[in-house]
Design a protein around this motif. Structure first.
Motif, PDB file in Angstrom:
ATOM      1  N   UNK A  58      17.884  59.817 -25.612  1.00 31.57           N
ATOM      2  CA  UNK A  58      17.311  60.840 -24.736  1.00 31.57           C
ATOM      3  C   UNK A  58      18.377  61.717 -24.121  1.00 31.57           C
ATOM      4  N   UNK A  59      17.922  62.653 -23.296  1.00 32.40           N
ATOM      5  CA  UNK A  59      18.837  63.572 -22.629  1.00 32.40           C
ATOM      6  C   UNK A  59      19.569  62.872 -21.484  1.00 32.40           C
ATOM      7  N   UNK A  60      20.778  63.317 -21.236  1.00 32.56           N
ATOM      8  CA  UNK A  60      21.551  62.774 -20.116  1.00 32.56           C
ATOM      9  C   UNK A  60      20.835  63.070 -18.795  1.00 32.56           C
ATOM     10  N   UNK A  61      20.233  64.251 -18.698  1.00 32.37           N
ATOM     11  CA  UNK A  61      19.557  64.595 -17.444  1.00 32.37           C
ATOM     12  C   UNK A  61      18.318  63.734 -17.224  1.00 32.37           C
ATOM     13  N   UNK A  62      17.698  63.277 -18.303  1.00 31.67           N
ATOM     14  CA  UNK A  62      16.583  62.337 -18.147  1.00 31.67           C
ATOM     15  C   UNK A  62      17.084  61.038 -17.528  1.00 31.67           C
ATOM     16  N   UNK A  63      18.235  60.552 -18.013  1.00 32.63           N
ATOM     17  CA  UNK A  63      18.827  59.360 -17.409  1.00 32.63           C
ATOM     18  C   UNK A  63      19.194  59.608 -15.942  1.00 32.63           C
ATOM     19  N   UNK A  64      19.731  60.792 -15.662  1.00 30.97           N
ATOM     20  CA  UNK A  64      20.104  61.114 -14.284  1.00 30.97           C
ATOM     21  C   UNK A  64      18.880  61.052 -13.378  1.00 30.97           C
ATOM     22  N   UNK A  65      17.777  61.642 -13.817  1.00 32.28           N
ATOM     23  CA  UNK A  65      16.560  61.649 -13.010  1.00 32.28           C
ATOM     24  C   UNK A  65      15.999  60.246 -12.815  1.00 32.28           C
ATOM     25  N   UNK A  66      16.097  59.440 -13.860  1.00 28.83           N
ATOM     26  CA  UNK A  66      15.496  58.121 -13.788  1.00 28.83           C
ATOM     27  C   UNK A  66      16.350  57.054 -13.143  1.00 28.83           C
ATOM     28  N   UNK A  67      17.670  57.266 -13.123  1.00 26.30           N
ATOM     29  CA  UNK A  67      18.553  56.185 -12.695  1.00 26.30           C
ATOM     30  C   UNK A  67      19.369  56.482 -11.436  1.00 26.30           C
ATOM     31  N   UNK A  68      19.482  57.732 -11.007  1.00 21.08           N
ATOM     32  CA  UNK A  68      20.428  58.034  -9.925  1.00 21.08           C
ATOM     33  C   UNK A  68      19.807  58.665  -8.695  1.00 21.08           C
ATOM     34  N   UNK A  69      18.515  58.941  -8.688  1.00 17.34           N
ATOM     35  CA  UNK A  69      17.906  59.607  -7.532  1.00 17.34           C
ATOM     36  C   UNK A  69      17.941  58.673  -6.325  1.00 17.34           C
ATOM     37  N   UNK A 246      19.984  69.863  -8.351  1.00 17.89           N
ATOM     38  CA  UNK A 246      20.769  69.909  -9.587  1.00 17.89           C
ATOM     39  C   UNK A 246      21.549  68.618  -9.804  1.00 17.89           C
ATOM     40  N   UNK A 247      22.169  68.121  -8.730  1.00 15.89           N
ATOM     41  CA  UNK A 247      23.024  66.937  -8.857  1.00 15.89           C
ATOM     42  C   UNK A 247      22.413  65.687  -8.235  1.00 15.89           C
ATOM     43  N   UNK A 248      21.163  65.794  -7.758  1.00 14.22           N
ATOM     44  CA  UNK A 248      20.461  64.677  -7.117  1.00 14.22           C
ATOM     45  C   UNK A 248      21.278  64.101  -5.959  1.00 14.22           C
ATOM     46  N   UNK A 249      21.875  64.990  -5.179  1.00 10.53           N
ATOM     47  CA  UNK A 249      22.654  64.564  -4.016  1.00 10.53           C
ATOM     48  C   UNK A 249      21.781  64.663  -2.761  1.00 10.53           C
ATOM     49  N   UNK A 250      20.768  63.816  -2.700  1.00  9.57           N
ATOM     50  CA  UNK A 250      19.891  63.805  -1.539  1.00  9.57           C
ATOM     51  C   UNK A 250      20.439  62.817  -0.498  1.00  9.57           C
ATOM     52  N   UNK A 251      20.241  63.165   0.760  1.00  6.06           N
ATOM     53  CA  UNK A 251      20.664  62.254   1.815  1.00  6.06           C
ATOM     54  C   UNK A 251      19.831  62.507   3.062  1.00  6.06           C
ATOM     55  N   UNK A 252      19.743  61.492   3.893  1.00 12.03           N
ATOM     56  CA  UNK A 252      19.025  61.626   5.157  1.00 12.03           C
ATOM     57  C   UNK A 252      19.685  62.674   6.040  1.00 12.03           C
ATOM     58  N   UNK A 253      21.010  62.616   6.137  1.00 15.13           N
ATOM     59  CA  UNK A 253      21.726  63.591   6.955  1.00 15.13           C
ATOM     60  C   UNK A 253      21.510  64.994   6.421  1.00 15.13           C
ATOM     61  N   UNK A 254      21.543  65.150   5.103  1.00 15.07           N
ATOM     62  CA  UNK A 254      21.340  66.464   4.515  1.00 15.07           C
ATOM     63  C   UNK A 254      19.953  67.006   4.799  1.00 15.07           C
ATOM     64  N   UNK A 255      18.960  66.138   4.758  1.00 10.66           N
ATOM     65  CA  UNK A 255      17.600  66.566   5.059  1.00 10.66           C
ATOM     66  C   UNK A 255      17.492  67.062   6.493  1.00 10.66           C
TER      67      UNK A 255
END
Length: 597
Positions: A58-69, A246-255
Motif C-alpha cells: 500500500x501507500x506510505x501515506x496510508x500507513x501514516x494515517x493508520x499507524x501514526x495519528x 499533512x504530517x499528522x502532528x496533532x497535539x492538545x497544546x496545538x489545539x
C-alpha cells in the motif's frame, strides 16, 4: 521511538520495512503470534506499538494515517494495527489469545493482524479506521493479486493525495480559492524542514500583533502594512492546520493554541485600529468594543446551538431539509458560506479596508457585515428549532448551563426559587439582557442601573432553575453574553472620560477568553472550568452587578481605574487556570475542523 512488529514470512522485494522506518518506527520481525507476543512484551510501556502483516502492500501515506495519528488510542487498516500506551493492555491480551490459539492448532491461522483489530473492538476499545479514499492498503493472498495491488499503488500519487487532504474538507470561499491553493505547499515546505504546527501558529500570532502595531501608528503607510501583514497572518493561520493534517502532528497544546490565538489576533488588531484612529483624533474604541462583542456573541450562538442539538433525537425539521436541498445546488453553497462572513472573508475585508480607508469605515463595514451574518444565521437556527420536534439530552442541558456562566449570586438566589415558573428560560434571560444595558443607555452610571443589575441577578437565577431543554433555550448563553458585555460598553461610554473604553475593551477581552475556554473544554468532553474559577471571577451576573455598582459609586476617573484593575485580575486568574489545564495530561485533544464564523 515507536516500534513496528512485522509478522509473518518476509516477502522478497517488499519495501514495507523501509516504509515503516521512514515513518519513524523501529522495525522488528516476528514469524508468528508467539514471537509477536515475546517482542510486544519487551517494548517500553510508554511507546506506541504497531503490528503489521509482512504481506502488506500500500501507500506510505496510508500507513501514516493508520499507524501514526496521535489523536486515537487505537487505529487500524487492512494488514496493520497500532495502539497508543493507553491501549497496550488490550493489544497484549489479544496477542496472547492468538498465541495460545496458534499453539493449540495444527497450523498457524492466517490474517493475525486482522483478528487483532477485531479483538480490540470486541474488548470495548474504539478502533479508528481512517478513510483512505484513493489510497491503497491491502494484504494480497497470492503473487498475482500482489502484482495487481502494486499496479494500483503506482497508479495513485499518494503525495498529491496527502496535499489535498491537508486542506479542510469544508472551508470558506476566500480560503478555498485564494489561500489553500498555495498554503498547502507552504505547509509541506515547513514539514520538510522540521517545523511544527505550534511554531507556525505562534508565527501567525506574532505577525498579527505586528500588524496591530502597524495599525496603531495611525499613518497611511502603517495601515497599508497592517493590512498586508494581517493577510499574511491568515495565510500562516491556514498553514498551521494544513501542516498538522499533512504530517499528522496533532497535539492538545496545538489545539488550544489554534483555538485561542485566532481570537487574540483579531481582537488585538481591533485594538490596534482604535489606537491608530486615536492618533488621528478619531475615537473609535466604542466601535472596536462593539465589533468584539458582536463577534463573540455570534460564536456563542454557534456553540450553544451545536451543543443543544448535536445529540438530540428526532433532530429534523423542514428548514433543515430546505438547507440540505440548497446545498445540492453548487453555487448556493458558496453564497451561503460567504454571507455568514467566515474568518477568511472577514479578515480579507478588514485588511483591504484598513489599507484603503479609515479605521472608522473599517469598523462600520465590519459591524454591518457581522450584524447581517448574525441575523441570517440566528434566524435560520431559530426556524430550525421551532419547526423540529427534538428531545434534548441531559448532557446538552448541562452544557448550556455551563455556557451560561452563572456565578455564586445566581446559585444562592436559585436555592430560594420554587422552580415552577411557567415562563420559559429564554424570557427571563432576554429580559435581563435588555434591562441593564437599556437602563445604562437611558440613565448612564447611577444607582438606577445598579438596582436593575440586582434584578438581573434574580432573572439570571430564574432562567436556570429548570434544565435548559426548551426549543430555544440555546439562546440563553448568548443573551447573557450580550447583557454583560453591553453593560460594560455602555457604562464606559457614558462615563465620558479618556481611558474608560480601552479599559472596558480589556475587561471584555479577558471575560470573552474565559467564555471561549469554557466552550473548548466542553467540546473536548472535559466539562466546564472548575467551580472555584467561576466563583472567583463572579459569574456573569456577579460581574454585571459589580460593574454597575462601581459605576454608581465611583467618579468617572476612579471607574476607569477600577475597570482596568478588574480586567487585569480576571485575565490573570483565567489565563493561569487555562494554561494549567491545557498543558496538563488530562486535557482533551480538540481539533477544530471549521471555525464557526
Amino acid at each position: 521511538m515507536p516500534t513496528a512488529i512485522l509478522t509473518g514470512q518476509p516477502v522478497p522485494g517488499s519495501s514495507l520495512e523501509g516504509d515503516l522506518r521512514s515513518l519513524g518506527f523501529d522495525v522488528r520481525p516476528a514469524s508468528d503470534a508467539a514471537e509477536t507476543e515475546t517482542l510486544l512484551a519487551v517494548v517500553p510501556a510508554n511507546e506506541r506499538v504497531a503490528v503489521v502483516d509482512a504481506r502488506f502492500v500500500g501507500h506510505v501515506h496510508a500507513l501514516r494515517l493508520g499507524l501514526t495519528d496521535p489523536r486515537f488510542a487505537a487505529s487500524a487498516l487492512p494488514g496493520a494495527v497500532s495502539v497508543q500506551p493507553e491501549a497496550r493492555r488490550a493489544l497484549t491480551r489479544a496477542v496472547t489469545r492468538e498465541s495460545v490459539a496458534a499453539g493449540n492448532a495444527a497450523a498457524a491461522p492466517e490474517d493475525l493482524v486482522g483478528r487483532l483489530g477485531e479483538a480490540l473492538e470486541a474488548d470495548g476499545l474504539a478502533v479508528h479506521r481512517p478513510e483512505l479514499g484513493s489510497l491503497v492498503a491491502a494484504v494480497p493472498a497470492d503473487p498475482q493479486e500482489r502484482n495487481s495491488v502494486r499496479q494500483a499503488v503506482l497508479a495513485v500519487d499518494d503525495e498529491a493525495v496527502r496535499l489535498r487532504s491537508a486542506v479542510k474538507a469544508r472551508d470558506g470561499f476566500f480560503t478555498t480559492y485564494c489561500i489553500s491553493p498555495y498554503s498547502r505547499y507552504i505547509a509541506r515546505w515547513c514539514a520538510r524542514r522540521g517545523l511544527t504546527p505550534n511554531q507556525v501558529t505562534t508565527a501567525s500570532l506574532i505577525t498579527a500583533l505586528i500588524a496591530a502595531g502597524c495599525a496603531a501608528t495611525g499613518t497611511r503607510a502603517g495601515f497599508v502594512a497592517a493590512g498586508l501583514l494581517l493577510l499574511f497572518s491568515f495565510v500562516l493561520d491556514c498553514t498551521d492546520g494544513q501542516l498538522a493534517r499533512y504530517s499528522l502532528q496533532y497535539s492538545t497544546l496545538g489545539a488550544w493554541l489554534d483555538a485561542t490565538f485566532d481570537r487574540a489576533k483579531e481582537y488585538a488588531y481591533y485594538a490596534g485600529l482604535a489606537l491608530g484612529a486615536a492618533r488621528g483624533g478619531d475615537d473609535v474604541w466604542a466601535l472596536a468594543l462593539g465589533a468584539m462583542i458582536l463577534q463573540t456573541c455570534r460564536h456563542v450562538v454557534d456553540f450553544s446551538f451545536n451543543e443543544a442539538n448535536h445529540d438530540a433525537t428526532a433532530n429534523t425539521s423542514p428548514t433543515a431539509a430546505l438547507s440540505d436541498k440548497l446545498d445540492s445546488v453548487g453555487w448556493t453553497v458558496w453564497v451561503r458560506r460567504m454571507i455568514v462572513l467566515p474568518i477568511g472573508e472577514r479578515w480579507a475585508m478588514i485588511a483591504v479596508l484598513t489599507a484603503l480607508t479609515t479605521p472608522r469605515i473599517t469598523f462600520y463595514a465590519l459591524l454591518a457585515g457581522c450584524a447581517f451574518a448574525a441575523t441570517y444565521t440566528t434566524a435560520g437556527r431559530v426556524l430550525r428549532s421551532i419547526t423540529r420536534k427534538a428531545k434534548r439530552t441531559d448532557r446538552a442541558a448541562q452544557a448550556l448551563a455551563d455556557l451560561a456562566d452563572n456565578g455564586p449570586l445566581a446559585e444562592l438566589v436559585a436555592r430560594f426559587l420554587p422552580g415552577r415558573s411557567p415562563a420559559p428560560a429564554l424570557l427571563w434571560a432576554g429580559a435581563g439582557a435588555v434591562l441593564v444595558p437599556l437602563a445604562a443607555w437611558l440613565d448612564g452610571p447611577g444607582w438606577s442601573v445598579a438596582l436593575c443589575a440586582v434584578v438581573y441577578v434574580l432573572l439570571s437565577s430564574e432562567a436556570l432553575v429548570k434544565p435548559l431543554k426548551g426549543a430555544l433555550d440555546w439562546l440563553v448563553p448568548p443573551l447573557f453574553r450580550a447583557g454583560e458585555y453591553l453593560t460594560v460598553l455602555i457604562l464606559a461610554a457614558k462615563s465620558e472620560v479618556n481611558g474608560a473604553l480601552p479599559a472596558a475593551f480589556g475587561l471584555v477581552a479577558a471575560v470573552a477568553y474565559h467564555h471561549y475556554d469554557t466552550v473548548y473544554r466542553i467540546r473536548g468532553n472535559a466539562g466546564a472550568p472548575p467551580a472555584w474559577l467561576v466563583r472567583a471571577i463572579g459569574g456573569q451576573e456577579g460581574r454585571t452587578l459589580l460593574v454597575a455598582v462601581l459605576a454608581a459609586l465611583l467618579t468617572a476617573a476612579q471607574f476607569t481605574v477600577a475597570l482596568t484593575a478588574l480586567a487585569v485580575a480576571v485575565a490573570l486568574v483565567v489565563l493561569v487556570e487555562s494554561i494549567r489545564f491545557w498543558v496538563s495530561a488530562g486535557a482533551p485533544a480538540v481539533h477544530d475542523e471549521g471555525e464557526p464564523a
